[in-house]
Design a protein around this motif. Structure first.
Motif, PDB file in Angstrom:
ATOM      1  N   ALA A   1       0.837  -1.201   0.000  1.00 35.60           N
ATOM      2  CA  ALA A   1       0.000   0.000   0.000  1.00 35.60           C
ATOM      3  C   ALA A   1       0.873   1.253   0.000  1.00 35.60           C
ATOM      4  N   TYR A   2       0.380   2.284  -0.645  1.00 34.27           N
ATOM      5  CA  TYR A   2       1.018   3.596  -0.654  1.00 34.27           C
ATOM      6  C   TYR A   2       2.454   3.571  -1.176  1.00 34.27           C
ATOM      7  N   ARG A   3       2.611   2.930  -2.318  1.00 35.64           N
ATOM      8  CA  ARG A   3       3.864   3.117  -3.029  1.00 35.64           C
ATOM      9  C   ARG A   3       3.923   4.553  -3.556  1.00 35.64           C
ATOM     10  N   GLY A   4       5.131   5.024  -3.835  1.00 36.67           N
ATOM     11  CA  GLY A   4       5.260   6.359  -4.399  1.00 36.67           C
ATOM     12  C   GLY A   4       6.145   7.249  -3.554  1.00 36.67           C
ATOM     13  N   PRO A   5       6.402   8.485  -4.040  1.00 36.73           N
ATOM     14  CA  PRO A   5       7.402   9.352  -3.425  1.00 36.73           C
ATOM     15  C   PRO A   5       6.942  10.093  -2.177  1.00 36.73           C
ATOM     16  N   ALA A   6       5.629  10.136  -1.874  1.00 32.98           N
ATOM     17  CA  ALA A   6       5.153  10.917  -0.722  1.00 32.98           C
ATOM     18  C   ALA A   6       4.124  10.121   0.079  1.00 32.98           C
ATOM     19  N   PRO A   7       4.495   8.960   0.602  1.00 27.59           N
ATOM     20  CA  PRO A   7       3.492   8.099   1.256  1.00 27.59           C
ATOM     21  C   PRO A   7       2.870   8.728   2.493  1.00 27.59           C
ATOM     22  N   LEU A   8       3.634   9.489   3.268  1.00 21.35           N
ATOM     23  CA  LEU A   8       3.069  10.063   4.491  1.00 21.35           C
ATOM     24  C   LEU A   8       2.006  11.105   4.175  1.00 21.35           C
ATOM     25  N   PHE A   9       2.244  11.942   3.183  1.00 20.35           N
ATOM     26  CA  PHE A   9       1.249  12.948   2.796  1.00 20.35           C
ATOM     27  C   PHE A   9      -0.074  12.282   2.483  1.00 20.35           C
ATOM     28  N   TRP A  10      -0.047  11.260   1.638  1.00 18.20           N
ATOM     29  CA  TRP A  10      -1.290  10.644   1.190  1.00 18.20           C
ATOM     30  C   TRP A  10      -1.980   9.860   2.302  1.00 18.20           C
TER      31      TRP A  10
ATOM     32  N   GLU B   1      -4.174  34.810  -1.177  1.00 21.06           N
ATOM     33  CA  GLU B   1      -3.875  33.402  -0.928  1.00 21.06           C
ATOM     34  C   GLU B   1      -3.289  33.228   0.456  1.00 21.06           C
ATOM     35  N   LEU B   2      -3.801  32.241   1.164  1.00 20.89           N
ATOM     36  CA  LEU B   2      -3.305  31.902   2.486  1.00 20.89           C
ATOM     37  C   LEU B   2      -3.019  30.406   2.542  1.00 20.89           C
ATOM     38  N   ALA B   3      -2.122  30.015   3.416  1.00 15.34           N
ATOM     39  CA  ALA B   3      -1.873  28.604   3.686  1.00 15.34           C
ATOM     40  C   ALA B   3      -2.206  28.344   5.152  1.00 15.34           C
ATOM     41  N   ILE B   4      -3.139  27.442   5.384  1.00 19.40           N
ATOM     42  CA  ILE B   4      -3.508  27.095   6.752  1.00 19.40           C
ATOM     43  C   ILE B   4      -2.579  25.980   7.234  1.00 19.40           C
ATOM     44  N   VAL B   5      -1.907  26.229   8.343  1.00 17.84           N
ATOM     45  CA  VAL B   5      -0.859  25.333   8.832  1.00 17.84           C
ATOM     46  C   VAL B   5      -1.351  24.439   9.967  1.00 17.84           C
ATOM     47  N   GLU B   6      -2.262  24.960  10.786  1.00 19.14           N
ATOM     48  CA  GLU B   6      -2.751  24.153  11.911  1.00 19.14           C
ATOM     49  C   GLU B   6      -4.190  24.518  12.217  1.00 19.14           C
ATOM     50  N   VAL B   7      -5.013  23.494  12.429  1.00 19.88           N
ATOM     51  CA  VAL B   7      -6.403  23.670  12.848  1.00 19.88           C
ATOM     52  C   VAL B   7      -6.696  22.682  13.971  1.00 19.88           C
ATOM     53  N   SER B   8      -7.817  22.880  14.628  1.00 18.90           N
ATOM     54  CA  SER B   8      -8.289  21.900  15.602  1.00 18.90           C
ATOM     55  C   SER B   8      -9.803  21.811  15.503  1.00 18.90           C
TER      56      SER B   8
ATOM     57  N   ASN C   1       1.733  20.025   6.739  1.00 19.14           N
ATOM     58  CA  ASN C   1       2.515  20.709   7.774  1.00 19.14           C
ATOM     59  C   ASN C   1       3.696  19.856   8.235  1.00 19.14           C
ATOM     60  N   PRO C   2       4.946  20.319   8.006  1.00 19.49           N
ATOM     61  CA  PRO C   2       5.344  21.570   7.363  1.00 19.49           C
ATOM     62  C   PRO C   2       5.847  21.398   5.935  1.00 19.49           C
ATOM     63  N   ALA C   3       5.918  20.165   5.465  1.00 20.03           N
ATOM     64  CA  ALA C   3       6.661  19.886   4.228  1.00 20.03           C
ATOM     65  C   ALA C   3       6.134  20.658   3.024  1.00 20.03           C
ATOM     66  N   PHE C   4       4.826  20.928   3.000  1.00 23.64           N
ATOM     67  CA  PHE C   4       4.243  21.589   1.833  1.00 23.64           C
ATOM     68  C   PHE C   4       3.734  22.988   2.152  1.00 23.64           C
ATOM     69  N   GLY C   5       4.075  23.493   3.329  1.00 24.32           N
ATOM     70  CA  GLY C   5       3.811  24.884   3.653  1.00 24.32           C
ATOM     71  C   GLY C   5       2.408  25.205   4.091  1.00 24.32           C
TER      72      GLY C   5
ATOM     73  N   SER D   1       0.666  15.658  12.511  1.00 22.11           N
ATOM     74  CA  SER D   1       1.095  16.338  11.289  1.00 22.11           C
ATOM     75  C   SER D   1       2.144  15.512  10.552  1.00 22.11           C
ATOM     76  N   PHE D   2       2.373  15.877   9.304  1.00 20.33           N
ATOM     77  CA  PHE D   2       3.414  15.242   8.490  1.00 20.33           C
ATOM     78  C   PHE D   2       4.751  15.290   9.234  1.00 20.33           C
ATOM     79  N   GLY D   3       5.113  16.462   9.741  1.00 19.39           N
ATOM     80  CA  GLY D   3       6.402  16.607  10.403  1.00 19.39           C
ATOM     81  C   GLY D   3       6.527  15.748  11.642  1.00 19.39           C
ATOM     82  N   ALA D   4       5.458  15.728  12.460  1.00 18.70           N
ATOM     83  CA  ALA D   4       5.486  14.927  13.688  1.00 18.70           C
ATOM     84  C   ALA D   4       5.567  13.439  13.370  1.00 18.70           C
ATOM     85  N   LEU D   5       4.792  12.998  12.385  1.00 17.90           N
ATOM     86  CA  LEU D   5       4.799  11.584  12.017  1.00 17.90           C
ATOM     87  C   LEU D   5       6.137  11.185  11.410  1.00 17.90           C
ATOM     88  N   ASN D   6       6.679  12.036  10.545  1.00 18.34           N
ATOM     89  CA  ASN D   6       7.969  11.739   9.931  1.00 18.34           C
ATOM     90  C   ASN D   6       9.061  11.606  10.988  1.00 18.34           C
ATOM     91  N   SER D   7       9.032  12.510  11.968  1.00 11.42           N
ATOM     92  CA  SER D   7      10.018  12.453  13.046  1.00 11.42           C
ATOM     93  C   SER D   7       9.866  11.184  13.876  1.00 11.42           C
TER      94      SER D   7
END
Length: 316
Positions: free
Chosen positions: A107-116, A237-244, A223-227, A154-160
């Motif tokens: 599952a989730y082959r490809g260059p950005a598995p965590l994002f997807w 244009e805005l980029a939303i970085v964190e919501v709850s 967050n944060p890899a894609f801004g 988040s992407f960053g927390a999971l990657n770490s």
């Protein structure tokens, strides 16, 4: 066991440190990209770790073959490396290349598995170590470990988290390999699927069609890899970085994307599909990183509406 690590990504740093301290790391190989800082090379140089920069003007296969021969390495670990290994390398007698992939392959082959995985709301992920073949993320599996994926991770927390866990997972896989219990399991091609590289359209919030949970997943995936997840407010244009997630009482039906509360004490709340709500915690534009409170202080009021594109007419 003498190993080399091929990597361009900071996710490999805990493994690099671990195997360097054990004395089994012979060299790190990384590729050079003009005008882009290479954190792997910088880290290795700062810590006295032998590091080879792949010369794009020379044969990639020859450079790696020479590195294996001169270091006496017995195994290669590929961990976030941008170059595809040619078949000539994979066919070196009595040498194996194993790839580290952050999903439960196939599952989730490809260059950005965590994002997807985050965007699609998966509740678990994993670390797979597989013997490389001439296909991307193909080849039989040596070892896998499942890892819980939390809803607000988040992407960053999971990657770490996975980067640190990968050290023990690699050790388990190498122990299995060294003890000749390396019965590899072929990947099930019928159940395999992959996702492409992330494009700008994948980052856009669709207020009308995405639920609050789906929007939160997208924001976390960015967050944060894609801004941040992209939206538009009052033509900007805005980029939303964190919501709850938020629960609001005594509210009427609002169009998705509508700011329903902009309160200096409680924050900025936006309506989503099915009358659900999110609190906007952190955003950024081309000039600054902003909290929801700061956006309120700058004059954003209830009734304004986030849009899917800049062409949509803003509601004031």
């Amino acid at each position: 066991m003498k190993i080399i690590i091929l990597s361009n990504h900071i996710a490999a740093l805990p493994a690099i440190v671990h195997f360097h301290n054990k004395g089994s790391l012979q060299c790190v190989a990384t590729s050079y990209r003009p005008s882009i800082e290479n954190p792997i090379k910088n880290f290795c140089d700062s810590n006295g770790i032998n590091c080879l920069i792949i010369n794009n003007d020379l044969s990639f296969s020859d450079q790696l073959t020479d590195l294996i021969a001169t270091t006496g390495s017995e195994l290669g670990i590929v961990f976030g490396f941008s170059k595809k290994l040619p078949d000539s390398l994979l066919q070196i007698p009595q040498f194996n290349f194993f790839n580290i992939h952050f999903s439960l392959l196939p599952a989730y082959r490809g260059p950005a598995p965590l994002f997807w995985q985050i965007k699609r709301g998966e509740t678990s992920t994993g670390i797979t170590i597989h013997k490389m073949d001439d296909s991307f993320d193909g080849g039989p599996i040596l070892f896998q470990e499942r890892v819980q994926l939390f809803s607000e991770e988040s992407f960053g927390a999971l990657n770490s988290k996975l980067s640190l866990l990968a050290v023990s997972v690699i050790e388990k896989a190498l122990e299995k390999f060294s003890n000749n219990v390396n019965d590899l399991v072929e990947q099930d091609e019928i159940s395999s699927f992959s996702f492409p590289a992330v494009k700008r359209d994948d980052l856009l919030i669709d207020w009308e069609n995405q639920t609050a949970a789906e929007i939160m997943n997208l924001v976390n995936a960015c967050n944060p890899a894609f801004g941040g997840a992209i939206t538009f407010l009052n033509g900007q244009e805005l980029a939303i970085v964190e919501v709850s997630p938020a629960i609001l009482n005594d509210v009427s039906d609002f169009e998705p994307g509508t700011i329903v509360h902009a309160d200096g004490n409680y924050g900025l709340f936006v309506a989503c599909k099915y009358n659900s709500f999110l609190r906007i915690n952190i955003l950024q534009n081309s000039e600054a990183i902003l909290s929801g409170y700061k956006l309120i202080a700058l004059g954003v009021k209830a009734g304004a509406r986030f849009q899917n594109s800049i062409q949509q007419e803003a509601v004031f």
